[in-house]
Enzyme design. Structure first.
Site, PDB file in Angstrom:
ATOM      1  N   ARG A  38       7.267 -65.691  57.675  1.00 33.55           N
ATOM      2  CA  ARG A  38       5.902 -67.616  57.465  1.00 33.55           C
ATOM      3  C   ARG A  38       6.946 -68.855  58.331  1.00 33.55           C
ATOM      4  O   ARG A  38       6.438 -69.898  58.261  1.00 33.55           O
ATOM      5  CB  ARG A  38       5.857 -67.581  56.552  1.00 33.55           C
ATOM      6  CG  ARG A  38       5.054 -66.266  55.202  1.00 33.55           C
ATOM      7  CD  ARG A  38       4.357 -67.063  54.342  1.00 33.55           C
ATOM      8  NE  ARG A  38       4.700 -67.839  53.679  1.00 33.55           N
ATOM      9  CZ  ARG A  38       4.477 -68.974  52.633  1.00 33.55           C
ATOM     10  NH1 ARG A  38       3.298 -68.459  52.357  1.00 33.55           N
ATOM     11  NH2 ARG A  38       5.362 -69.115  51.863  1.00 33.55           N
ATOM     12  N   CYS A  62      25.644-101.448  36.976  1.00 31.84           N
ATOM     13  CA  CYS A  62      26.070-100.331  36.583  1.00 31.84           C
ATOM     14  C   CYS A  62      27.266 -99.717  35.533  1.00 31.84           C
ATOM     15  O   CYS A  62      28.348-100.186  35.221  1.00 31.84           O
ATOM     16  CB  CYS A  62      26.504-100.178  38.003  1.00 31.84           C
ATOM     17  SG  CYS A  62      27.223 -98.119  37.777  1.00 31.84           S
ATOM     18  N   CYS A  65      30.274 -98.596  36.312  1.00 34.33           N
ATOM     19  CA  CYS A  65      31.287 -99.613  37.291  1.00 34.33           C
ATOM     20  C   CYS A  65      32.351 -99.731  36.482  1.00 34.33           C
ATOM     21  O   CYS A  65      32.284-100.166  35.024  1.00 34.33           O
ATOM     22  CB  CYS A  65      30.707-100.953  37.829  1.00 34.33           C
ATOM     23  SG  CYS A  65      29.877 -99.833  39.920  1.00 34.33           S
ATOM     24  N   HIS A 125      31.288 -97.214  43.404  1.00 35.02           N
ATOM     25  CA  HIS A 125      29.887 -97.223  43.057  1.00 35.02           C
ATOM     26  C   HIS A 125      29.422 -96.537  44.699  1.00 35.02           C
ATOM     27  O   HIS A 125      28.215 -95.974  44.176  1.00 35.02           O
ATOM     28  CB  HIS A 125      29.494 -98.864  42.914  1.00 35.02           C
ATOM     29  CG  HIS A 125      28.284 -98.450  42.203  1.00 35.02           C
ATOM     30  ND1 HIS A 125      27.471 -98.367  41.755  1.00 35.02           N
ATOM     31  CD2 HIS A 125      26.518 -98.812  43.411  1.00 35.02           C
ATOM     32  CE1 HIS A 125      25.962 -98.337  41.174  1.00 35.02           C
ATOM     33  NE2 HIS A 125      25.666 -98.590  42.424  1.00 35.02           N
ATOM     34  N   ASN A 165      24.332 -83.644  38.794  1.00 32.37           N
ATOM     35  CA  ASN A 165      22.627 -84.092  39.661  1.00 32.37           C
ATOM     36  C   ASN A 165      23.378 -84.762  40.771  1.00 32.37           C
ATOM     37  O   ASN A 165      23.484 -86.266  40.234  1.00 32.37           O
ATOM     38  CB  ASN A 165      22.095 -84.013  38.391  1.00 32.37           C
ATOM     39  CG  ASN A 165      21.275 -83.109  37.397  1.00 32.37           C
ATOM     40  OD1 ASN A 165      21.768 -81.814  37.815  1.00 32.37           O
ATOM     41  ND2 ASN A 165      21.703 -83.189  36.216  1.00 32.37           N
ATOM     42  N   CYS A 172      18.625 -87.553  38.541  1.00 32.79           N
ATOM     43  CA  CYS A 172      20.145 -88.593  38.942  1.00 32.79           C
ATOM     44  C   CYS A 172      19.497 -89.855  38.215  1.00 32.79           C
ATOM     45  O   CYS A 172      19.143 -90.555  39.706  1.00 32.79           O
ATOM     46  CB  CYS A 172      21.219 -88.041  39.434  1.00 32.79           C
ATOM     47  SG  CYS A 172      22.381 -89.316  39.271  1.00 32.79           S
ATOM     48  N   SER A 173      19.405 -90.209  37.470  1.00 31.71           N
ATOM     49  CA  SER A 173      18.925 -92.456  37.301  1.00 31.71           C
ATOM     50  C   SER A 173      19.826 -93.276  37.338  1.00 31.71           C
ATOM     51  O   SER A 173      19.300 -93.970  37.477  1.00 31.71           O
ATOM     52  CB  SER A 173      19.264 -92.049  35.648  1.00 31.71           C
ATOM     53  OG  SER A 173      20.528 -92.213  34.560  1.00 31.71           O
ATOM     54  N   HIS A 176      26.541 -94.774  41.557  1.00 31.84           N
ATOM     55  CA  HIS A 176      27.725 -94.031  40.820  1.00 31.84           C
ATOM     56  C   HIS A 176      27.710 -92.810  40.756  1.00 31.84           C
ATOM     57  O   HIS A 176      27.670 -92.420  40.421  1.00 31.84           O
ATOM     58  CB  HIS A 176      27.772 -95.169  39.693  1.00 31.84           C
ATOM     59  CG  HIS A 176      29.826 -94.879  40.147  1.00 31.84           C
ATOM     60  ND1 HIS A 176      29.625 -96.537  39.454  1.00 31.84           N
ATOM     61  CD2 HIS A 176      30.329 -94.502  39.669  1.00 31.84           C
ATOM     62  CE1 HIS A 176      31.109 -96.602  39.951  1.00 31.84           C
ATOM     63  NE2 HIS A 176      31.170 -95.328  39.901  1.00 31.84           N
ATOM     64  N   HIS A 178      29.083 -89.667  40.038  1.00 31.53           N
ATOM     65  CA  HIS A 178      29.456 -89.186  38.555  1.00 31.53           C
ATOM     66  C   HIS A 178      29.223 -87.625  38.515  1.00 31.53           C
ATOM     67  O   HIS A 178      27.908 -87.151  38.727  1.00 31.53           O
ATOM     68  CB  HIS A 178      29.169 -89.767  37.528  1.00 31.53           C
ATOM     69  CG  HIS A 178      27.535 -90.001  37.135  1.00 31.53           C
ATOM     70  ND1 HIS A 178      26.696 -90.478  38.189  1.00 31.53           N
ATOM     71  CD2 HIS A 178      26.592 -89.005  36.028  1.00 31.53           C
ATOM     72  CE1 HIS A 178      25.525 -90.680  37.016  1.00 31.53           C
ATOM     73  NE2 HIS A 178      25.757 -89.425  36.358  1.00 31.53           N
ATOM     74  N   GLN A 180      28.476 -84.026  35.048  1.00 29.37           N
ATOM     75  CA  GLN A 180      29.134 -84.321  33.738  1.00 29.37           C
ATOM     76  C   GLN A 180      29.504 -82.733  32.940  1.00 29.37           C
ATOM     77  O   GLN A 180      29.845 -81.613  34.312  1.00 29.37           O
ATOM     78  CB  GLN A 180      27.432 -83.893  32.528  1.00 29.37           C
ATOM     79  CG  GLN A 180      27.100 -85.105  33.553  1.00 29.37           C
ATOM     80  CD  GLN A 180      25.503 -84.995  32.499  1.00 29.37           C
ATOM     81  OE1 GLN A 180      25.087 -84.706  31.899  1.00 29.37           O
ATOM     82  NE2 GLN A 180      24.020 -85.364  34.074  1.00 29.37           N
ATOM     83  N   HIS A 293      31.153 -72.434  38.082  1.00 25.10           N
ATOM     84  CA  HIS A 293      31.064 -71.319  37.386  1.00 25.10           C
ATOM     85  C   HIS A 293      32.528 -71.048  37.091  1.00 25.10           C
ATOM     86  O   HIS A 293      33.234 -70.299  38.009  1.00 25.10           O
ATOM     87  CB  HIS A 293      30.699 -70.025  37.182  1.00 25.10           C
ATOM     88  CG  HIS A 293      28.914 -70.524  37.238  1.00 25.10           C
ATOM     89  ND1 HIS A 293      27.467 -70.180  37.677  1.00 25.10           N
ATOM     90  CD2 HIS A 293      28.748 -71.482  35.769  1.00 25.10           C
ATOM     91  CE1 HIS A 293      26.964 -70.354  36.685  1.00 25.10           C
ATOM     92  NE2 HIS A 293      26.942 -70.943  35.710  1.00 25.10           N
ATOM     93  N   HIS A 308      34.172 -69.471  41.187  1.00 32.00           N
ATOM     94  CA  HIS A 308      32.657 -70.464  41.965  1.00 32.00           C
ATOM     95  C   HIS A 308      32.381 -71.259  42.219  1.00 32.00           C
ATOM     96  O   HIS A 308      32.477 -71.395  41.099  1.00 32.00           O
ATOM     97  CB  HIS A 308      31.847 -69.422  42.318  1.00 32.00           C
ATOM     98  CG  HIS A 308      31.399 -68.331  41.465  1.00 32.00           C
ATOM     99  ND1 HIS A 308      31.624 -68.030  40.672  1.00 32.00           N
ATOM    100  CD2 HIS A 308      29.884 -68.483  41.336  1.00 32.00           C
ATOM    101  CE1 HIS A 308      30.573 -67.472  39.624  1.00 32.00           C
ATOM    102  NE2 HIS A 308      29.560 -68.709  39.840  1.00 32.00           N
ATOM    103  N   GLU A 329       6.324 -68.253  42.027  1.00 33.03           N
ATOM    104  CA  GLU A 329       7.842 -68.956  41.441  1.00 33.03           C
ATOM    105  C   GLU A 329       7.729 -68.503  40.017  1.00 33.03           C
ATOM    106  O   GLU A 329       9.255 -68.420  39.710  1.00 33.03           O
ATOM    107  CB  GLU A 329       8.499 -69.594  42.726  1.00 33.03           C
ATOM    108  CG  GLU A 329       8.081 -68.804  43.584  1.00 33.03           C
ATOM    109  CD  GLU A 329       9.249 -70.358  44.831  1.00 33.03           C
ATOM    110  OE1 GLU A 329       8.589 -71.188  44.629  1.00 33.03           O
ATOM    111  OE2 GLU A 329       9.707 -69.771  45.424  1.00 33.03           O
TER     112      GLU A 329
HETATM  113 ZN   LIG Z   1      27.969 -68.375  38.995  1.00 32.24          ZN
HETATM  114 ZN   LIG Z   2      28.720 -98.476  39.315  1.00 35.78          ZN
END
Ligand SMILES: [Zn+2]
Ligand SMILES: [Zn+2]
Length: 360
Positions: A38, A62, A65, A125, A165, A172-173, A176, A178, A180, A293, A308, A329
């Site tokens: 394809r 932000c 910041c 930022h 993210n 991602c909101s 800046h 970052h 988590q 991980h 990894h 999927e």
């Molecule tokens: Zn993994």
């Molecule tokens: Zn910032």
């Protein structure tokens, strides 16, 4: 008339490179359907120079910041390097009640405890990973190691998930840069699957699964994207996302704390080079979910676990065309058109020069 090319060495035979087939992910035991025919139509992707929204080095609105006030009323210090704090809207809480529910083994639930933290990569930022200098990325790697060690040593924490993210496409909101950290009592499902498969491989071979994967990939080279003395990056043979990559340490260490100086610098180096290539692929600050991980922190030894990092970017063939996991999927299994080999080729051809030097 054509004859299938004999399968010498590690190369993907033509019959597979051109015809529908399934590939096994040995880390999870899951399969992916590959439909390369394809994608044989001419490449239609165009590099759209999406104008960077050139953010300033500091944004007074932000909440990440330095010096600004967050939603919870906390004021950020005037931090100079990476800055870590407890998420004001945490998905996990350390003091959740110890509740259990079980109705006929059909409706089963259990309270979960943990900690959610946010890590600003730097006070800037406007600088994402490819635009940061390697010592600054190394400082982020050191924070990852410190947080993993500190949180992982707690008796109520069995797993530490560090992730990022990036981009609105990934939900991602805040622009800046970052990441988590979600640390919790239980082993989450993705890590549990990988633990089972790595443990089985180690039991049989006394080598880590990812060490064997690495050796095969370093000989095949057709999915290799980049490498240095301590890390290698390639598109996995079983990649689901179009430009998915796997970052593997050459030494089979279980977590970032086991990396020496050279190893941590090496991780910072491949992260900068890989994310720069991503940005240059479609001329856009490349969205992705990525994460480390590392071995579970359940107090056991984990010689089978091999450090990894996964990168799961959603973009398919331009800055705006993304892959969706829908239909087949959701109901069958993941599917891709472009082969991992051709994705690796495109990533190898992409420049490692940061897309735009914004600010100074
Ligand atoms: Zn993994
Ligand atoms: Zn910032």
């Amino acid at each position: 008339m054509s004859f299938p090319r004999p399968h010498f060495g590690f190369g993907v035979p033509d019959a597979l490179a051109e015809q529908p087939h399934r590939r096994l992910n040995p880390l999870t035991g899951e399969w992916v359907l590959v439909s390369p025919h394809r994608a044989l139509r001419p490449w239609q992707g165009q590099v759209e120079e999406v104008p960077a929204d050139t953010p300033e080095a500091y944004d007074p609105t932000c909440y990440l910041c330095p010096g600004n006030t967050r939603a919870g009323g906390h004021r950020n210090p005037d931090y100079a390097g990476p800055f870590v704090f407890d998420n004001d809207f945490a998905a996990l809480k350390a003091d959740s009640p110890e509740v259990q529910m079980n109705v006929e083994d059909i409706l089963v639930a259990r309270g979960e405890t943990g900690v959610a933290r946010v890590i600003c990569f730097s006070p800037r930022h406007d600088l994402s990973l490819p635009e940061m200098e390697i010592p600054a990325i190394r400082a982020v790697v050191d924070v990852w190691a410190d947080e993993y060690a500190r949180l992982g040593s707690r008796p109520d924490i069995g797993h530490v998930q560090i992730f990022e993210n990036k981009g609105e496409m990934m939900g991602c909101s805040n622009p800046h840069p970052h990441g988590q950290i979600w640390a919790q009592r239980s082993l989450p499902m993705a890590a549990a699957r990988e633990l089972a498969h790595q443990a089985e491989h180690y039991r049989r071979h006394r080598r880590t699964l990812l060490d064997d994967v690495l050796q095969v990939e370093l000989r095949a080279r057709e999915r290799l994207v980049l490498e240095n003395d301590t890390f290698a990056v390639f598109v996995p043979f079983w990649a689901v996302w179009p430009f998915e990559t796997l970052v593997i340490s050459r030494e089979p260490v279980a977590d970032v704390t086991a990396l020496d100086d050279a190893g941590r610098d090496g991780l910072a180096d491949v992260l900068k080079r890989l994310t720069a290539r991503y940005d240059n692929l479609f001329g856009v600050s490349f969205p992705y979910s990525a994460g480390l991980h590392q071995a579970p922190t359940d107090g056991e030894d984990h010689p089978e676990w091999h450090l990894h990092m996964h990168f799961y970017p959603p973009l398919l063939r331009s800055a705006t065309v993304r892959k969706f996991m829908v239909g087949y999927e959701m109901l069958g299994e993941p599917q891709r058109d472009v082969t991992p080999e051709s994705s690796a080729e495109r990533l190898r051809a992409a420049s490692e020069t940061p897309r735009a030097r914004r600010g100074g």
